[in-house]
Design an enzyme around this catalytic site. Structure first.
Site: not given
Length: 303
Positions: A35, A40, A120, A150, A176
């Site tokens: 994931d 990131y 996200h 998410s 998520q």
């Protein structure tokens, strides 16, 4: 293996050689889900948000394990202003952004398909219909497979799923959120921007939707079950009771706190995402323990 490996620090706080060693150990042990995200870890000084996807992509290319690795990545929370370490300039979920972000992730990962693709964070400046349609187009084209949301509340996920059904588009089938065995104080504001905590309503909603899978991050509270102090938001009477139950079950099983927490999550059909800063650290998390109904009941309702 009912576990996903979180790649958040790869290429920033965890260098590439160590990242490759962790990924190797995970794959060798039967792990299949990695994931990552297109942002990131943008908040690390000098980082852009490309680092994790690029690292995972180079590992996939060098190890030739694409056929047995499920790649999960996200769009919507990448900063549009260089150097921004907040979500103030997040790219959002417009149709154009979703399409462009997917192409960027495919390029960085070196793939022609994203197995699981997530919105996200929320973007309430864009109609849900627009985001659902854009994601649905990507799924119809074969560029993405499963879709997930998410850091969205349950009601927004439900509304998006109904829109997808009405439009004949691929719906969200993964959710998520942040979750672990210990629970923060009710109503507390999470210190991390954009994070959404699992609630009893979330769990009830997921249980009512057989095609919806709950993934959870911060499942081990960034080491707070072992070496690090618990964050202040867990400072309440319920924490002591739950830790006592956790320690009792761990002793009976000859397991660690972390292993029992992961077993408790899996027993509910939840997929934990775990992170590690070394292959040796990952080894503990790869050991699966089973909870019988009596042990799970002690964890569910600590005395």
């Amino acid at each position: 293996m009912k576990l996903a490996l979180g790649a958040l620090p790869f290429g920033t706080t965890v260098d590439e050689a160590t990242s490759f060693a962790i990924l190797d150990r995970f794959a060798e042990s039967g792990g299949t889900i990695v994931d990552t995200s297109n942002n990131y870890s943008f908040w690390i000084p000098g980082a852009t948000g490309d680092e994790s996807e690029r690292t995972v992509g180079r590992w996939l290319a060098s190890r030739r394990v694409r056929d047995r690795i499920t790649v999960s990545t996200k769009c919507g929370a990448r900063p549009t202003v260089p150097g921004d370490t907040t979500l103030d300039s997040a790219e959002g979920l417009s149709a154009a952004t979703v399409r462009e972000a997917a192409e960027g992730s495919l390029r960085r990962l070196g793939l022609d398909r994203l197995d699981i693709y997530w919105a996200h964070i929320e973007d309430r400046s864009v109609p849900l219909e627009e985001t659902v349609e854009a994601l649905g187009e990507l799924a119809a084209s074969g560029k993405v497979g499963v879709l997930g949301a998410s850091n969205h509340p349950a009601w927004r996920v439900e509304r998006a799923r109904r829109i997808a059904a009405d439009l004949g588009r691929t719906p969200y089938t993964c959710l998520q959120l942040r979750h672990s065995y210990l629970r923060p104080r009710p109503g507390v504001r999470l210190p991390e921007g954009g994070h959404v905590q699992v609630t009893e309503e979330t769990l009830d909603y997921v249980r009512s939707e057989p095609d919806l899978t709950l993934w959870v991050y911060s499942s081990l509270l960034s080491g707070a079950y072992t070496a690090k102090p618990l964050p202040e938001l867990y400072d309440h009477p319920g924490t002591a009771r739950r830790l006592a139950a956790l320690d009792g079950v761990a002793r009976e099983l000859g397991a660690t706190r972390n292993q029992v927490v992961l077993a408790w999550l899996r027993a509910q059909g939840i997929l934990p995402i775990v992170g590690a800063s070394s292959a040796a650290q990952l080894d503990e998390l790869l050991v699966e323990v089973d909870l019988d109904p009596a042990l799970r009941a002690r964890l569910d309702e600590p005395a």
